[in-house]
Design a protein around this motif. Structure first.
Motif, PDB file in Angstrom:
ATOM      1  N   ARG A  26      17.214 -55.154   5.597  1.00 36.71           N
ATOM      2  CA  ARG A  26      17.791 -54.236   4.611  1.00 36.71           C
ATOM      3  C   ARG A  26      16.989 -52.938   4.560  1.00 36.71           C
ATOM      4  NH1 ARG A  26      22.674 -56.502   4.264  1.00 36.71           N
ATOM      5  NH2 ARG A  26      22.637 -58.580   3.314  1.00 36.71           N
ATOM      6  N   LEU A  27      15.656 -53.064   4.603  1.00 32.68           N
ATOM      7  CA  LEU A  27      14.805 -51.882   4.568  1.00 32.68           C
ATOM      8  C   LEU A  27      15.001 -51.037   5.828  1.00 32.68           C
ATOM      9  CD1 LEU A  27      12.646 -50.421   2.913  1.00 32.68           C
ATOM     10  CD2 LEU A  27      10.915 -51.733   4.142  1.00 32.68           C
ATOM     11  N   GLY A  28      15.162 -51.718   6.974  1.00 30.83           N
ATOM     12  CA  GLY A  28      15.412 -50.989   8.217  1.00 30.83           C
ATOM     13  C   GLY A  28      16.725 -50.233   8.178  1.00 30.83           C
TER      14      GLY A  28
ATOM     15  N   ILE B 185      22.707 -47.107   3.559  1.00 33.26           N
ATOM     16  CA  ILE B 185      21.770 -46.781   2.489  1.00 33.26           C
ATOM     17  C   ILE B 185      22.104 -47.551   1.228  1.00 33.26           C
ATOM     18  CG2 ILE B 185      21.013 -44.926   0.937  1.00 33.26           C
ATOM     19  CD1 ILE B 185      21.326 -43.017   3.351  1.00 33.26           C
ATOM     20  N   LEU B 186      23.383 -47.594   0.881  1.00 27.69           N
ATOM     21  CA  LEU B 186      23.803 -48.284  -0.334  1.00 27.69           C
ATOM     22  C   LEU B 186      23.496 -49.773  -0.258  1.00 27.69           C
ATOM     23  CD1 LEU B 186      25.240 -48.089  -3.070  1.00 27.69           C
ATOM     24  CD2 LEU B 186      27.403 -48.455  -1.861  1.00 27.69           C
ATOM     25  N   VAL B 187      23.862 -50.408   0.850  1.00 28.25           N
ATOM     26  CA  VAL B 187      23.607 -51.848   1.008  1.00 28.25           C
ATOM     27  C   VAL B 187      22.107 -52.121   1.025  1.00 28.25           C
ATOM     28  CG1 VAL B 187      23.856 -53.818   2.562  1.00 28.25           C
ATOM     29  CG2 VAL B 187      25.794 -52.284   2.171  1.00 28.25           C
ATOM     30  N   GLY B 188      21.358 -51.316   1.770  1.00 26.76           N
ATOM     31  CA  GLY B 188      19.926 -51.534   1.855  1.00 26.76           C
ATOM     32  C   GLY B 188      19.220 -51.361   0.530  1.00 26.76           C
ATOM     33  N   ALA B 189      19.561 -50.288  -0.198  1.00 24.20           N
ATOM     34  CA  ALA B 189      18.906 -50.012  -1.476  1.00 24.20           C
ATOM     35  C   ALA B 189      19.262 -51.048  -2.529  1.00 24.20           C
ATOM     36  CB  ALA B 189      19.282 -48.618  -1.968  1.00 24.20           C
ATOM     37  N   VAL B 190      20.508 -51.528  -2.508  1.00 19.22           N
ATOM     38  CA  VAL B 190      20.941 -52.504  -3.503  1.00 19.22           C
ATOM     39  C   VAL B 190      20.386 -53.891  -3.201  1.00 19.22           C
ATOM     40  CG1 VAL B 190      22.961 -53.745  -4.399  1.00 19.22           C
ATOM     41  CG2 VAL B 190      23.031 -51.262  -4.171  1.00 19.22           C
ATOM     42  N   GLN B 191      20.350 -54.266  -1.925  1.00 19.10           N
ATOM     43  CA  GLN B 191      19.990 -55.638  -1.565  1.00 19.10           C
ATOM     44  C   GLN B 191      18.511 -55.863  -1.297  1.00 19.10           C
ATOM     45  OE1 GLN B 191      22.905 -57.246  -2.632  1.00 19.10           O
ATOM     46  NE2 GLN B 191      22.291 -58.625  -0.984  1.00 19.10           N
ATOM     47  N   TYR B 192      17.745 -54.804  -1.065  1.00 23.22           N
ATOM     48  CA  TYR B 192      16.349 -55.008  -0.668  1.00 23.22           C
ATOM     49  C   TYR B 192      15.546 -55.741  -1.739  1.00 23.22           C
ATOM     50  CZ  TYR B 192      11.493 -54.121   0.493  1.00 23.22           C
ATOM     51  OH  TYR B 192      10.150 -54.270   0.750  1.00 23.22           O
ATOM     52  N   ALA B 193      15.607 -55.284  -2.977  1.00 24.20           N
ATOM     53  CA  ALA B 193      14.792 -55.886  -4.035  1.00 24.20           C
ATOM     54  C   ALA B 193      15.123 -57.360  -4.276  1.00 24.20           C
ATOM     55  CB  ALA B 193      14.921 -55.080  -5.332  1.00 24.20           C
TER      56      ALA B 193
ATOM     57  N   SER C 185      18.006 -51.309  -8.612  1.00 21.67           N
ATOM     58  CA  SER C 185      18.129 -52.684  -8.127  1.00 21.67           C
ATOM     59  C   SER C 185      16.928 -53.524  -8.540  1.00 21.67           C
ATOM     60  CB  SER C 185      18.271 -52.681  -6.600  1.00 21.67           C
ATOM     61  OG  SER C 185      18.350 -53.996  -6.104  1.00 21.67           O
ATOM     62  N   TYR C 186      15.749 -52.936  -8.493  1.00 24.87           N
ATOM     63  CA  TYR C 186      14.527 -53.655  -8.889  1.00 24.87           C
ATOM     64  C   TYR C 186      14.521 -53.942 -10.383  1.00 24.87           C
ATOM     65  CZ  TYR C 186       9.595 -54.464  -9.902  1.00 24.87           C
ATOM     66  OH  TYR C 186       8.408 -54.999 -10.362  1.00 24.87           O
ATOM     67  N   LEU C 187      14.959 -52.972 -11.177  1.00 24.86           N
ATOM     68  CA  LEU C 187      14.919 -53.137 -12.626  1.00 24.86           C
ATOM     69  C   LEU C 187      16.052 -54.019 -13.152  1.00 24.86           C
ATOM     70  CD1 LEU C 187      14.042 -49.474 -13.705  1.00 24.86           C
ATOM     71  CD2 LEU C 187      12.496 -51.449 -13.578  1.00 24.86           C
TER      72      LEU C 187
END
Length: 207
Positions: A169-171, A78-86, A33-35
């Protein structure tokens, strides 16, 4: 019927390996997600594949499927948080907040549920970027006023301000990982018991 000799340390190693796979799946999805901030389909695709891989590993560890099926719920967090956090963190750090009014919606002319809103700021300027919204439930309407956050670099898509919450999202990501870890421990213990009893020939919804 007599039991079978099963190395408990092997079961511990299997359990730790599956738990580590869950954490690795989350980290790799967040890295993707970051890249690929501009292409949200990339981390979504990576995350779905890795989450499914964890579910399969959990099922094999447990030698039954009910814990694996239950793991889909925290997996969604996990999926939503990891995708949306960045992207949401990028909007919070460098985004520009605008008060806008919706002046047009492409979905109104096409009859679909994929909305692309044309926005006008308080000083009368029309934004070149469009706000997108997929679905009909709670979709904003023409004439409605919104607060949005847009990326001045044009990398991260614009979002409604009240939906940008990187901390949340991180939470959610952390809570999902804790649940996955506990499920891996339970699956490892139950899998060890099933193997010790010789119940290794079925992956049905059995205890």
């Amino acid at each position: 019927m007599g039991g079978y000799a099963v190395d408990p340390w092997q079961s511990v190693r299997r359990t730790l390996g599956v738990a580590a796979c869950g954490w690795l799946a989350a980290m790799l999805t967040a890295l993707a997600s970051y890249l690929a901030l501009r292409w949200t389909w990339v981390p979504i695709s990576v995350g779905v594949v890795l989450c499914l891989a964890f579910v399969v590993a959990l099922m094999l560890l447990h030698r039954a499927a009910w814990i694996a099926l239950l793991s889909a719920v925290p997996g969604l967090f996990i999926l939503v948080g990891a995708v949306q956090y960045a992207p949401e963190l990028a909007l919070e750090v460098r985004g520009v907040r605008e008060s806008v009014v919706i002046v047009a919606d492409e979905a109104a002319s096409t009859g679909g549920d994929n909305h692309r809103y044309t926005l006008r700021t308080a000083d009368g300027a029309e934004l070149t970027e469009r706000l997108t919204y997929n679905g009909s439930a709670w979709a904003p309407e023409v004439g409605e006023r919104l607060d949005v956050i847009r990326d001045p670099e044009g990398v991260v898509p614009m979002e409604q301000a009240d939906e940008v919450d990187a901390t949340g999202r991180l939470g959610g990501l952390g809570a999902g990982l804790v649940a996955w870890t506990l499920m891996a421990v339970l699956a490892g213990w139950r899998g060890h018991v099933r193997r010790r009893k010789g119940r290794t020939d079925s992956l049905l919804l059995s205890l």
